[in-house]
Design a protein around this motif. Sequence first.
Motif, PDB file in Angstrom:
ATOM      1  N   PHE A  45       0.841  -1.195   0.000  1.00 15.14           N
ATOM      2  CA  PHE A  45       0.000   0.000   0.000  1.00 15.14           C
ATOM      3  C   PHE A  45       0.884   1.257   0.000  1.00 15.14           C
ATOM      4  N   PRO A  46       1.589   1.517  -1.115  1.00 15.96           N
ATOM      5  CA  PRO A  46       2.535   2.640  -1.149  1.00 15.96           C
ATOM      6  C   PRO A  46       1.872   4.013  -1.048  1.00 15.96           C
ATOM      7  N   SER A  47       0.578   4.090  -1.308  1.00 17.01           N
ATOM      8  CA  SER A  47      -0.103   5.386  -1.222  1.00 17.01           C
ATOM      9  C   SER A  47      -0.459   5.768   0.213  1.00 17.01           C
ATOM     10  N   ILE A  48      -0.292   4.834   1.132  1.00 10.49           N
ATOM     11  CA  ILE A  48      -0.590   5.095   2.544  1.00 10.49           C
ATOM     12  C   ILE A  48       0.730   5.380   3.257  1.00 10.49           C
ATOM     13  N   ASP A  50      -9.525  -1.366   2.726  1.00 10.19           N
ATOM     14  CA  ASP A  50     -10.747  -0.566   2.826  1.00 10.19           C
ATOM     15  C   ASP A  50     -10.458   0.929   2.691  1.00 10.19           C
ATOM     16  N   GLU A  51      -9.351   1.376   3.297  1.00  4.07           N
ATOM     17  CA  GLU A  51      -8.985   2.785   3.203  1.00  4.07           C
ATOM     18  C   GLU A  51      -8.648   3.184   1.776  1.00  4.07           C
ATOM     19  N   VAL A  52      -7.918   2.343   1.070  1.00 10.29           N
ATOM     20  CA  VAL A  52      -7.550   2.622  -0.316  1.00 10.29           C
ATOM     21  C   VAL A  52      -8.810   2.641  -1.179  1.00 10.29           C
ATOM     22  N   SER A  53      -9.718   1.711  -0.940  1.00  7.37           N
ATOM     23  CA  SER A  53     -10.961   1.669  -1.703  1.00  7.37           C
ATOM     24  C   SER A  53     -11.819   2.895  -1.451  1.00  7.37           C
ATOM     25  N   ALA A  54     -11.844   3.353  -0.227  1.00 10.24           N
ATOM     26  CA  ALA A  54     -12.638   4.535   0.123  1.00 10.24           C
ATOM     27  C   ALA A  54     -12.080   5.793  -0.543  1.00 10.24           C
ATOM     28  N   ASP A  55     -10.763   5.837  -0.709  1.00 14.71           N
ATOM     29  CA  ASP A  55     -10.124   6.992  -1.342  1.00 14.71           C
ATOM     30  C   ASP A  55     -10.284   6.999  -2.860  1.00 14.71           C
ATOM     31  N   ALA A  56     -10.543   5.814  -3.425  1.00 14.15           N
ATOM     32  CA  ALA A  56     -10.619   5.700  -4.891  1.00 14.15           C
ATOM     33  C   ALA A  56     -11.904   6.245  -5.453  1.00 14.15           C
TER      34      ALA A  56
END
Length: 71
Positions: A23-26, A65-71
């Motif tokens: 998860f490099p975006s986090i 879940d966090e990455v999906s919510a940001d997408a």
Amino acid sequence: MSVNDLDEDKAVAEVADRLAERFPSIPRSHVDEVVQSERRSLDGKPIRDYIAVLVEHGAKARLRDEVSADA
């Protein structure tokens, strides 16, 4: 601190490393927070052999879940 504690610390640190790569975006600091939160949720559980696997599973789900919510 016992040898088992050191082994668990190392295994959990490796989990954080793997998840930070996945998860490099986090931000790494947030990945570490999530991993430690998952680890704390398992405090007091008698069987420690699978802590790293359980921590990784829970933390990965939360981060996904966090990455999906940001997408």
